[in-house]
Design an enzyme around this catalytic site. Structure first.
Site, PDB file in Angstrom:
ATOM      1  N   PHE A  19      53.722  27.886  26.698  1.00 23.30           N
ATOM      2  CA  PHE A  19      53.645  27.532  28.110  1.00 23.30           C
ATOM      3  C   PHE A  19      52.806  26.257  28.299  1.00 23.30           C
ATOM      4  CE2 PHE A  19      52.302  28.025  32.546  1.00 23.30           C
ATOM      5  CZ  PHE A  19      53.521  28.269  33.136  1.00 23.30           C
ATOM      6  N   ASP A  54      47.502  35.118  25.639  1.00 24.18           N
ATOM      7  CA  ASP A  54      47.896  34.931  27.031  1.00 24.18           C
ATOM      8  C   ASP A  54      48.893  36.040  27.362  1.00 24.18           C
ATOM      9  OD1 ASP A  54      49.047  34.189  29.457  1.00 24.18           O
ATOM     10  OD2 ASP A  54      48.825  32.045  29.053  1.00 24.18           O
ATOM     11  N   TYR A  77      49.921  37.363  39.551  1.00 17.10           N
ATOM     12  CA  TYR A  77      50.922  37.222  40.626  1.00 17.10           C
ATOM     13  C   TYR A  77      52.343  37.419  40.116  1.00 17.10           C
ATOM     14  CZ  TYR A  77      50.655  32.479  38.699  1.00 17.10           C
ATOM     15  OH  TYR A  77      50.602  31.415  37.837  1.00 17.10           O
ATOM     16  N   LYS A  78      52.504  37.655  38.806  1.00 15.30           N
ATOM     17  CA  LYS A  78      53.835  37.905  38.257  1.00 15.30           C
ATOM     18  C   LYS A  78      54.074  39.419  38.272  1.00 15.30           C
ATOM     19  CE  LYS A  78      53.697  33.592  35.705  1.00 15.30           C
ATOM     20  NZ  LYS A  78      53.221  32.927  34.502  1.00 15.30           N
ATOM     21  N   ARG A 121      66.929  32.337  33.508  1.00 21.22           N
ATOM     22  CA  ARG A 121      65.929  33.348  33.192  1.00 21.22           C
ATOM     23  C   ARG A 121      66.004  34.501  34.186  1.00 21.22           C
ATOM     24  NH1 ARG A 121      59.557  32.284  32.800  1.00 21.22           N
ATOM     25  NH2 ARG A 121      59.866  32.197  35.047  1.00 21.22           N
TER      26      ARG A 121
END
Ligand SMILES: *Cc1c(COP(=O)(O)O)cnc(C)c1O
Length: 412
Positions: free
Chosen positions: A128, A197, A222-223, A371
């Site tokens: 990421f 992570d 927040y995911k 995705r």
């Protein structure tokens, strides 16, 4: 599998009843909970109370926990206590603060300082972006070197110069999942430390940092944790490091006794030494309320549901999308993937815009990845079945070629 079979799987799903606790718009199949989890009425209510009662009426008294007072000062620790079981940690090993990027910076600096004789930070190629950028700034600060290795050659790059391996457990692009305990063991036997992570793991999969013997971790809320846009992130520091690890930003909220206003900095005895300043109370209140649902998720239920949803999606794509130029990028073994399936298509951006237009919300990662995220708490097997049939319609009709789908949005 026909749709009735998907309905039967939903009827037997132990997590099925939880869907009703989310606010989901009509005629939307939401397969983007891996980017922004949905709201819950309970969150709106908690934020309303914080605004209208605790701030408006309680004013400064609301920092304390009294009969009426909500005890804002305890929010970071309470939320850490709610996140700890989701990552296989104890509450004193978790701190909730800042963003994932800032937490990554703070923890990476602190870990690298525990290995002062070593010069390398290792990352996976294509991990990421923020992880790579942050590692670069830590390397600049401490005079270290960042090395990257392809996913399947990380093991070879682990040597006795390695200070810290920084790695996302589930790859945001492909959905591949690392064997975290195995990699952690390899790094430890070379004398290094590992920073995981968990942004695409916690809340979606059953994560067990203690079993992995992890040194440290960060992740966003927040995911899959549904904390709301820009909700504060969390970090984990294994208890065995607490006595030695120095917080990167020694702020008053990470002091052992912040309200003694002492001249001398004495860090809190645990991971909360990584708290820096005053917590963002409204966001924390939202996150605390959003996490309550997690207490009702039976142990080991997340990974099983995710395996079932992703397997169904891959199976239906295999059966119905032949000849449409799609390729399944995500590993076919459930243990080797997260709660996400990625499909490669030369015109992925256009195809996703056409899907969103028809109420199937996933996202697109350039250049060619479609995705789809499968949050175990609210996605149903029937959603998977319906989504694939919309995908088939978009591809077989060529609807994605429409001029309307030329332009990408600012956030794809
Ligand atoms: C989403 C995500 C982040 C988010 O970082 P923020 O600083 O909270 O914006 C970090 N790492 C990974 C792997 C992510 O997927």
């Amino acid at each position: 599998m026909d749709r009735a079979a998907a309905e039967r799987l939903d009827a037997e799903d132990p997590l099925g009843p939880l869907r009703g606790r989310f606010t989901l718009p009509d005629r939307v199949i939401y397969l983007d909970g891996n980017s922004l989890g949905p709201a819950q009425p309970a969150v709106a209510e908690a934020v309303g109370t914080a605004l209208h009662r605790d701030w408006s009426e309680g004013l400064i008294r609301s920092w304390n926990a009294t009969v009426e007072g909500p005890g804002w000062v305890g929010l970071p620790r309470r939320v850490a206590g709610a996140i700890a079981p989701l990552v296989g940690a104890d509450a004193d090993e978790v701190a909730v603060t800042d963003s994932t990027s800032v937490d990554l910076y703070a923890v990476l600096v602190a870990l690298a300082r525990l290995r002062p004789e070593r010069r390398t930070i290792l990352l996976q190629e294509g991990d990421f972006p923020t992880d790579r950028y942050v590692a670069g700034s830590v390397a600049d600060l401490l005079g270290l070197e960042v090395r990257t290795a392809p996913r399947d050659r990380l093991g070879e790059a682990i040597d006795d110069d390695l200070a810290v391996l920084v790695l996302t457990e589930v790859d945001y692009r492909t959905g591949s999942r690392h064997d975290a305990p195995d990699l952690t063991r390899t790094v430890h036997s070379a004398g290094g430390l590992v920073l995981w992570d968990l942004s695409h793991s916690a809340g979606a999969l059953d994560v067990d940092l203690h079993r992995w013997d992890a040194d440290a971790a960060v992740g966003c809320t927040y995911k899959f944790l549904n904390g709301g846009p820009g909700a504060p992130a969390y970090l984990y520091v294994a208890r065995r490091l607490h006595a030695r690890i120095r917080p990167t930003v020694a702020g008053w909220f990470g002091h052992a006794t912040p309200f003694s206003f002492a001249d001398e900095y004495v860090p809190a005895p645990d991971a909360s030494r990584f708290l820096a300043g005053t917590p963002p109370v409204l966001s924390m209140v939202a996150l605390e309320a959003a996490l309550r649902i997690q207490a009702d998720v039976p142990a080991d239920a997340r990974s099983a549901k995710v395996a079932s949803l992703t397997e169904l999606f891959i199976d239906l794509v295999d059966r119905h999308c032949d000849g449409f130029g799609l390729e399944v990028v995500t590993p076919r073994s459930p243990a080797a993937r997260g709660a996400q399936v990625s499909l490669r298509h030369a015109e992925a951006g256009r195809v996703m815009r056409a899907l969103v237009d028809r109420g199937v919300i996933g996202d697109h990662r350039p250049p060619d990845i479609l995705r789809f995220g499968f949050s175990p708490l609210f996605v149903r097997h029937t959603d998977v079945w319906d989504a694939v049939h919309v995908l088939v319609e978009v591809l077989s009709s060529g609807a994605w070629r429409d001029d309307r789908y030329d332009r990408a949005a600012e956030v794809p």
